[in-house]
Design a protein around this motif. Structure first.
Motif, PDB file in Angstrom:
ATOM      1  N   ARG A 176      45.391  37.147  53.263  1.00 19.68           N
ATOM      2  CA  ARG A 176      46.643  37.765  52.792  1.00 19.68           C
ATOM      3  C   ARG A 176      47.735  36.716  52.589  1.00 19.68           C
ATOM      4  N   GLU A 177      47.794  35.733  53.488  1.00 17.02           N
ATOM      5  CA  GLU A 177      48.830  34.708  53.368  1.00 17.02           C
ATOM      6  C   GLU A 177      48.598  33.828  52.140  1.00 17.02           C
ATOM      7  N   ILE A 178      47.335  33.542  51.843  1.00 18.37           N
ATOM      8  CA  ILE A 178      47.015  32.729  50.666  1.00 18.37           C
ATOM      9  C   ILE A 178      47.451  33.454  49.394  1.00 18.37           C
ATOM     10  N   LEU A 179      47.133  34.742  49.316  1.00 20.64           N
ATOM     11  CA  LEU A 179      47.496  35.517  48.133  1.00 20.64           C
ATOM     12  C   LEU A 179      49.003  35.677  48.007  1.00 20.64           C
ATOM     13  N   GLY A 180      49.706  35.510  49.128  1.00 21.52           N
ATOM     14  CA  GLY A 180      51.154  35.594  49.083  1.00 21.52           C
ATOM     15  C   GLY A 180      51.781  34.542  48.188  1.00 21.52           C
ATOM     16  N   GLN A 181      51.023  33.485  47.883  1.00 23.90           N
ATOM     17  CA  GLN A 181      51.544  32.426  47.025  1.00 23.90           C
ATOM     18  C   GLN A 181      51.754  32.889  45.585  1.00 23.90           C
ATOM     19  N   ILE A 182      51.030  33.937  45.174  1.00 24.81           N
ATOM     20  CA  ILE A 182      51.231  34.462  43.824  1.00 24.81           C
ATOM     21  C   ILE A 182      51.835  35.864  43.850  1.00 24.81           C
ATOM     22  N   GLY A 183      51.996  36.428  45.042  1.00 23.06           N
ATOM     23  CA  GLY A 183      52.655  37.716  45.175  1.00 23.06           C
ATOM     24  C   GLY A 183      51.688  38.882  45.235  1.00 23.06           C
ATOM     25  N   LEU A 184      51.920  39.771  46.188  1.00 18.82           N
ATOM     26  CA  LEU A 184      51.051  40.936  46.357  1.00 18.82           C
ATOM     27  C   LEU A 184      51.046  41.818  45.115  1.00 18.82           C
ATOM     28  N   LEU A 185      52.199  41.930  44.439  1.00 17.70           N
ATOM     29  CA  LEU A 185      52.264  42.769  43.239  1.00 17.70           C
ATOM     30  C   LEU A 185      51.336  42.246  42.145  1.00 17.70           C
ATOM     31  N   ASN A 186      51.205  40.937  42.026  1.00 18.69           N
ATOM     32  CA  ASN A 186      50.297  40.368  41.029  1.00 18.69           C
ATOM     33  C   ASN A 186      48.839  40.636  41.393  1.00 18.69           C
ATOM     34  N   VAL A 187      48.542  40.616  42.694  1.00 20.16           N
ATOM     35  CA  VAL A 187      47.189  40.946  43.148  1.00 20.16           C
ATOM     36  C   VAL A 187      46.868  42.402  42.813  1.00 20.16           C
ATOM     37  N   LEU A 188      47.809  43.291  43.119  1.00 21.30           N
ATOM     38  CA  LEU A 188      47.609  44.709  42.817  1.00 21.30           C
ATOM     39  C   LEU A 188      47.518  44.937  41.311  1.00 21.30           C
ATOM     40  N   LEU A 189      48.276  44.177  40.538  1.00 25.78           N
ATOM     41  CA  LEU A 189      48.228  44.296  39.075  1.00 25.78           C
ATOM     42  C   LEU A 189      46.851  43.906  38.558  1.00 25.78           C
ATOM     43  N   GLY A 190      46.326  42.781  39.040  1.00 26.86           N
ATOM     44  CA  GLY A 190      45.001  42.340  38.617  1.00 26.86           C
ATOM     45  C   GLY A 190      43.927  43.339  38.993  1.00 26.86           C
ATOM     46  N   ALA A 191      44.000  43.869  40.220  1.00 25.80           N
ATOM     47  CA  ALA A 191      43.016  44.851  40.669  1.00 25.80           C
ATOM     48  C   ALA A 191      43.147  46.154  39.890  1.00 25.80           C
ATOM     49  N   GLY A 192      44.391  46.556  39.591  1.00 22.14           N
ATOM     50  CA  GLY A 192      44.604  47.793  38.843  1.00 22.14           C
ATOM     51  C   GLY A 192      44.067  47.709  37.425  1.00 22.14           C
ATOM     52  N   VAL A 193      44.322  46.593  36.763  1.00 23.23           N
ATOM     53  CA  VAL A 193      43.794  46.394  35.412  1.00 23.23           C
ATOM     54  C   VAL A 193      42.270  46.367  35.456  1.00 23.23           C
ATOM     55  N   SER A 194      41.725  45.695  36.461  1.00 26.42           N
ATOM     56  CA  SER A 194      40.271  45.643  36.633  1.00 26.42           C
ATOM     57  C   SER A 194      39.688  47.043  36.779  1.00 26.42           C
ATOM     58  N   PHE A 195      40.366  47.899  37.548  1.00 27.69           N
ATOM     59  CA  PHE A 195      39.910  49.279  37.756  1.00 27.69           C
ATOM     60  C   PHE A 195      39.832  50.034  36.432  1.00 27.69           C
ATOM     61  N   VAL A 196      40.896  50.005  35.661  1.00 30.28           N
ATOM     62  CA  VAL A 196      40.951  50.759  34.409  1.00 30.28           C
ATOM     63  C   VAL A 196      39.896  50.270  33.419  1.00 30.28           C
ATOM     64  N   VAL A 197      39.804  48.959  33.261  1.00 26.40           N
ATOM     65  CA  VAL A 197      38.868  48.392  32.296  1.00 26.40           C
ATOM     66  C   VAL A 197      37.426  48.606  32.753  1.00 26.40           C
ATOM     67  N   ALA A 198      37.167  48.437  34.052  1.00 27.28           N
ATOM     68  CA  ALA A 198      35.812  48.628  34.572  1.00 27.28           C
ATOM     69  C   ALA A 198      35.357  50.069  34.420  1.00 27.28           C
ATOM     70  N   TYR A 199      36.263  51.027  34.636  1.00 26.84           N
ATOM     71  CA  TYR A 199      35.921  52.441  34.480  1.00 26.84           C
ATOM     72  C   TYR A 199      35.443  52.715  33.060  1.00 26.84           C
ATOM     73  N   ALA A 200      36.155  52.167  32.083  1.00 28.17           N
ATOM     74  CA  ALA A 200      35.751  52.332  30.686  1.00 28.17           C
ATOM     75  C   ALA A 200      34.428  51.628  30.415  1.00 28.17           C
ATOM     76  N   ALA A 201      34.238  50.446  31.008  1.00 27.17           N
ATOM     77  CA  ALA A 201      33.014  49.674  30.788  1.00 27.17           C
ATOM     78  C   ALA A 201      31.793  50.383  31.368  1.00 27.17           C
ATOM     79  N   ILE A 202      31.956  51.020  32.516  1.00 29.35           N
ATOM     80  CA  ILE A 202      30.842  51.758  33.130  1.00 29.35           C
ATOM     81  C   ILE A 202      30.364  52.868  32.208  1.00 29.35           C
ATOM     82  N   GLY A 203      31.302  53.671  31.725  1.00 31.15           N
ATOM     83  CA  GLY A 203      30.939  54.756  30.826  1.00 31.15           C
ATOM     84  C   GLY A 203      30.268  54.261  29.564  1.00 31.15           C
ATOM     85  N   TRP A 204      30.821  53.180  29.009  1.00 34.49           N
ATOM     86  CA  TRP A 204      30.230  52.618  27.778  1.00 34.49           C
ATOM     87  C   TRP A 204      28.816  52.116  28.028  1.00 34.49           C
TER      88      TRP A 204
END
Length: 274
Positions: free
Chosen positions: A207-235
């Motif tokens: 958690r401290e390492i990821l703090g260097q780029i900000g928790l919001l950026n981590v959540l943003l990356g994971a959130g985008v991954s979720f949306v895109v992966a959901y579409a990729a699974i169906g496809w």
């Protein structure tokens, strides 16, 4: 720029995690080509943690089926299915604990990824060219022995960055008699404990390492991954119901050759990367 990198990483992770083209390979190349300025330990952790978004996409896509896990004490079919999933995870867990850090230090470079893509693509073409009749058409029919063998083959992706966890588990399942949709679905299920556990563990430890780029950026990356992966699974599920993987095989070989050409031309840095 951190939020831009987070979005791009999330898109790449979401598209490539479940397609048989190597998410690790594409993330390594993405960081290289973009010149992402994050320290190596930050990149390593970020790439693992945003896999959690892709894993949540599997849970969301199959939420009705995953709810059946509550019937394990009384339902023999569910008990067998999840025993097979757990057994299939064991080789990767053992190998990751013993050699994961060493593999990252020695093999996370574009040339290794390129050859993994090429070799995996050739094997994919060969396997798809076989004239065999699948004998397993539902994931509940997969024997514990076959599940363990699929799990062992999945380790190719850990040992050789760029080979692809999805490719090794799907192709391994097909060689062992699973039809293409069943092998693909089992690969999705197998990714939940394998990747989900790694993502959660890295997040807790770093958690401290990821703090260097900000928790919001981590959540943003994971959130985008979720949306895109959901579409990729169906496809992908729609695709494999009527198509084979030869197109992916060609893509892998072409991409591998392009990477080697860029390295030879000095355009792509072949040093160890996060």
């Amino acid at each position: 720029m951190d939020w831009v990198y987070a979005i791009i990483y999330g898109i790449v992770e979401g598209i490539t995690e479940f397609l048989p083209i190597s998410s690790t390979g594409h993330l390594i190349l993405t960081g290289n080509l973009l010149g992402v300025p994050w320290p190596k330990d930050v990149k390593d952790t970020f790439e693992v943690v945003i896999q959690g978004g892709a894993i949540l996409a599997v849970l969301a896509y199959y939420w009705k089926e995953f709810l059946l896990i509550r019937h394990i004490p009384t339902d023999r079919v569910q008990r067998h299915l999840w025993t097979s999933v757990v057994v299939a995870c064991i080789p990767a867990v053992i190998l990751g604990l013993l050699f994961g850090s060493t593999i990252k230090e020695l093999l996370f470079r574009p040339s290794v990824v390129a050859w993994a893509l090429i070799v995996g693509g050739v094997l994919m073409w060969v396997i798809e060219s076989r004239k065999t009749v699948p004998e397993v058409h539902e994931i509940e029919q997969i024997s514990t022995r076959k599940a363990l063998m699929i799990g062992a083959l999945q380790c190719l992706a850990l040992l050789w960055p760029g080979f692809s966890r999805s490719a090794s588990s799907i192709l391994g399942g097909m060689v062992l008699g699973l039809d293409r949709p069943t092998a693909t679905k089992f690969s999705f299920y197998l990714g939940v404990p394998t990747l989900g556990g790694a993502a959660l563990l890295d997040f807790i430890k770093s958690r401290e390492i990821l703090g260097q780029i900000g928790l919001l950026n981590v959540l943003l990356g994971a959130g985008v991954s979720f949306v895109v992966a959901y579409a990729a699974i169906g496809w992908l599920l729609r695709f494999v119901s009527t198509n084979n993987f030869k197109g992916f095989a060609v893509y892998r070989v072409v991409l591998g050759v392009v990477i080697l050409a860029l390295i030879a031309a000095g355009v792509l840095n072949n040093s160890i990367l996060a």
